[in-house]
Enzyme design. Structure first.
Site, PDB file in Angstrom:
ATOM      1  N   PHE B  45       0.880  -1.175   0.000  1.00 34.37           N
ATOM      2  CA  PHE B  45       0.000   0.000   0.000  1.00 34.37           C
ATOM      3  C   PHE B  45       0.912   1.218   0.000  1.00 34.37           C
ATOM      4  O   PHE B  45       1.654   1.442   0.956  1.00 34.37           O
ATOM      5  CB  PHE B  45      -0.906  -0.026   1.237  1.00 34.37           C
ATOM      6  N   LYS B 224      -7.414 -17.128  20.702  1.00 41.24           N
ATOM      7  CA  LYS B 224      -6.369 -16.906  21.714  1.00 41.24           C
ATOM      8  C   LYS B 224      -6.402 -15.488  22.287  1.00 41.24           C
ATOM      9  O   LYS B 224      -6.043 -15.276  23.439  1.00 41.24           O
ATOM     10  CB  LYS B 224      -4.994 -17.173  21.107  1.00 41.24           C
ATOM     11  N   ARG B 288      -0.431  -7.409  22.907  1.00 42.03           N
ATOM     12  CA  ARG B 288      -1.133  -6.174  23.234  1.00 42.03           C
ATOM     13  C   ARG B 288      -2.458  -6.421  23.944  1.00 42.03           C
ATOM     14  O   ARG B 288      -2.896  -5.595  24.744  1.00 42.03           O
ATOM     15  CB  ARG B 288      -1.370  -5.354  21.974  1.00 42.03           C
ATOM     16  N   ASN B 289      -3.140  -7.519  23.657  1.00 38.78           N
ATOM     17  CA  ASN B 289      -4.412  -7.773  24.318  1.00 38.78           C
ATOM     18  C   ASN B 289      -4.196  -7.948  25.824  1.00 38.78           C
ATOM     19  O   ASN B 289      -4.942  -7.414  26.636  1.00 38.78           O
ATOM     20  CB  ASN B 289      -5.082  -9.018  23.716  1.00 38.78           C
ATOM     21  N   GLN B 317      -8.083  -6.618  18.979  1.00 38.70           N
ATOM     22  CA  GLN B 317      -8.752  -7.749  18.363  1.00 38.70           C
ATOM     23  C   GLN B 317      -9.475  -8.644  19.360  1.00 38.70           C
ATOM     24  O   GLN B 317     -10.519  -9.216  19.060  1.00 38.70           O
ATOM     25  CB  GLN B 317      -7.744  -8.561  17.559  1.00 38.70           C
TER      26      GLN B 317
END
Lengths: 368, 368
Positions: B45, B224, B288-289, B317
């Site tokens: 991109f 997960k 990060r979660n 997420q």
């Protein structure tokens, strides 16, 4: 009183950190069950604490100030320095001693336990016997099923072999004593005994699962310490999270297959219980085996020196289990099926550089 | 040249941190195989990096200075800003985009890929569709198998449905780019394609296992992140190693059973692969979660604020997957079979205090 004769009576054999944490749980639980005597005997190896016998400290202050300071024990837990006196009425024997004291303690108990006694072992470790690997639960059952004073393996002092269940899981004693949530696994041979021990140990913060796989539960508790050495090498080499997770996973897979060679009745599903995956994780992130293996890489010092320096000379269980297991595999020409365990052995005992921890052929990983 | 027409040709669709790490591996690997064209196209991109187009930076400096700085890419990896041009000759399509860009990208590609193309998805996440859960691999296959310009689900632009394999594992991109040892799992529908992708990705430091369970591999990668929220709550509450290991274990067991409800063909053994246990461990210790869930407990701030503050507004997420999965379970009246996922949902979205993370009925844990 005849009704009290049919009550189950508990004796905890051992009073270290884990044994004392267990005494708190069991002491509280017994009061909830009418079929279990509310007095819990705890055999304590007598020693002096600031001039007072440890048993006296426990029985008056209801705290094991030496091995689990700051935790209040229920008053129905009674410390007793005489092993035979502590165990003589017990129908439920809880063994929670360091591995090296088990055989001697059982020899002393032989011929002095109740004929209807059942046991559970919280002991971690492996014995060797005629080139095979011997489970601690077998040592307990063998020694306590022999006739008193005999060294033959067929007991006639007891008509039956002593039934020994196993308790093992992701169980750091201090955290459990503080009532932080955790799980554990009991492996039983006889379901009725598994249920009895479930009731004895289960609480809202210490969740017990029972499985009909005593060997699987016990082998998990022994073999995980070898994997923790691998995890410690990874930490010492600063290899990061991916690598550590890979070593833990490969280690768990090798544990499953080693267990099959030791006892083909072991079930893969047991490795999904607390005694399996959860305990491997805890041991590979905390735990002394991981810590010393990391120091082994960072300092280059031999394990003997690190044990002296970091464990007050206590022996590391991972290295001795590794030695026994890898000898067992070598004698059966199975070493190459277990590249991770073999590599850990070679790093610990054969001078292989630790960075070989990730340099082995890809094992065949799925067996299910 | 007719022989080059039978060569497999690779296009990597995506050029972020993970896509670029993968480009390094694939770019090196293709040169070892005579049946694969040594040129690897990478759709980028286009954006400006210090006034220079990113594709130009990659093609001249052979480094993605924006998303994977410091890592040299093989010169045979060619960055291309035009999606259709990048993909038009490819027989091996590697999708490695953020989840939210997948459908749009596939719509753009529709009708422009080779009839003999095969795909592999490295995308994490779940879609919802008519109250069901939709796997990203199905979105890719659906969109690319429709006739160009159509929105019907039966494709006649292609005679066959596009075959989409899955790659997922304990794979932190930066560690892999530094050639630190790790493992991954490829789930295939067609074994030949699984083997092809194995060869494309496998290296001595990035070990690929292939399993005939694409849904299992993909569901592991999505689910997960919900477990990692639970692990983060445990960290925020300072509950310790036992508790965290217990939550990880219970989470893995619930993942296995949710996967069965989504696709009954999913195999339990897949959860022992890198995409299962190893990735859950990595995600519950790093990731990060976990980090944001810990901050959620410690600060009391809502997730939206924490995402803005800690993720530059990117969406977490784990929370969106949790929402979709728990809605799926609720509609099927299955919530009470999944007390951990349900508790995590209630903490995230229903104001349940985080310390309820350990207060749920004991689930039935073994299904094997």
């Amino acid at each position: 009183m005849s009704s009290s004769q049919s009550l189950e009576k508990v004796c905890i054999i051992g009073s270290g950190n884990w044994g004392t944490a267990v005494a708190k749980i069991v002491g509280n639980n017994v009061t909830r069950f009418p079929h279990i005597d509310s007095k819990v005997m705890m055999w304590v190896f007598e020693e002096q604490v600031d001039g007072t016998p440890l048993t006296e400290v426990i029985n008056t202050r209801h705290e094991n100030t030496k091995y689990l300071p700051g935790i209040q024990l229920p008053a129905n837990v009674v410390a007793e320095p005489n092993l035979l006196k502590a165990a003589r009425d017990a129908t439920l024997l809880i063994f929670v001693l360091p591995h090296q004291f088990i055989r001697h303690t059982c020899v002393e108990l032989r011929g002095h336990i109740r004929p209807n006694a059942k046991a559970i072992s919280l002991v971690k470790g492996l014995d060797t016997h005629d080139g095979g690997l011997d489970l601690v639960s077998n040592v307990i059952a063998d020694e306590l099923s022999k006739p008193s004073g005999s060294s033959s393996t067929n007991g006639n002092g007891r008509t039956d072999r002593l039934d020994v269940s196993i308790l093992s899981g992701a169980n750091i004693a201090n955290e459990i004593a503080q009532e932080k949530f955790s799980e554990t696994t009991i492996g039983y041979r006889i379901e009725q005994n598994g249920r009895l021990f479930h009731d004895l140990f289960n609480t809202s913060y210490f969740r017990v699962n029972i499985v009909n796989d005593p060997s699987g539960v016990e082998l998990c508790g022994a073999l995980k310490n070898v994997v923790a050495l691998g995890a410690g090498f990874v930490d010492g080499l600063d290899l990061g999270d991916n690598t550590k997770a890979a070593i833990i996973r490969i280690g768990l897979m090798e544990m499953m297959r080693i267990a099959q060679y030791v006892d083909p009745s072991v079930r893969d599903a047991t490795f999904f219980e607390s005694c399996g995956i959860a305990d491997v994780i805890t041991t590979c992130y905390g735990g002394r085996n991981r810590r010393i293996a990391e120091a082994f890489v960072r300092t280059g010092l031999p394990f003997d020196d690190l044990e002296k320096e970091m464990l007050n000379g206590q022996k590391l269980q991972g290295t001795s289990t590794c030695l026994k297991v890898c000898q067992f595999l070598r004698e059966r020409q199975l070493s190459q099926e277990f590249p991770l365990f073999t590599t850990i052995y070679n790093i610990c005992f054969q001078g292989l550089p630790p960075d070989h921890i990730t340099q082995f052929p890809l094992p065949h990983l799925s067996k299910m």
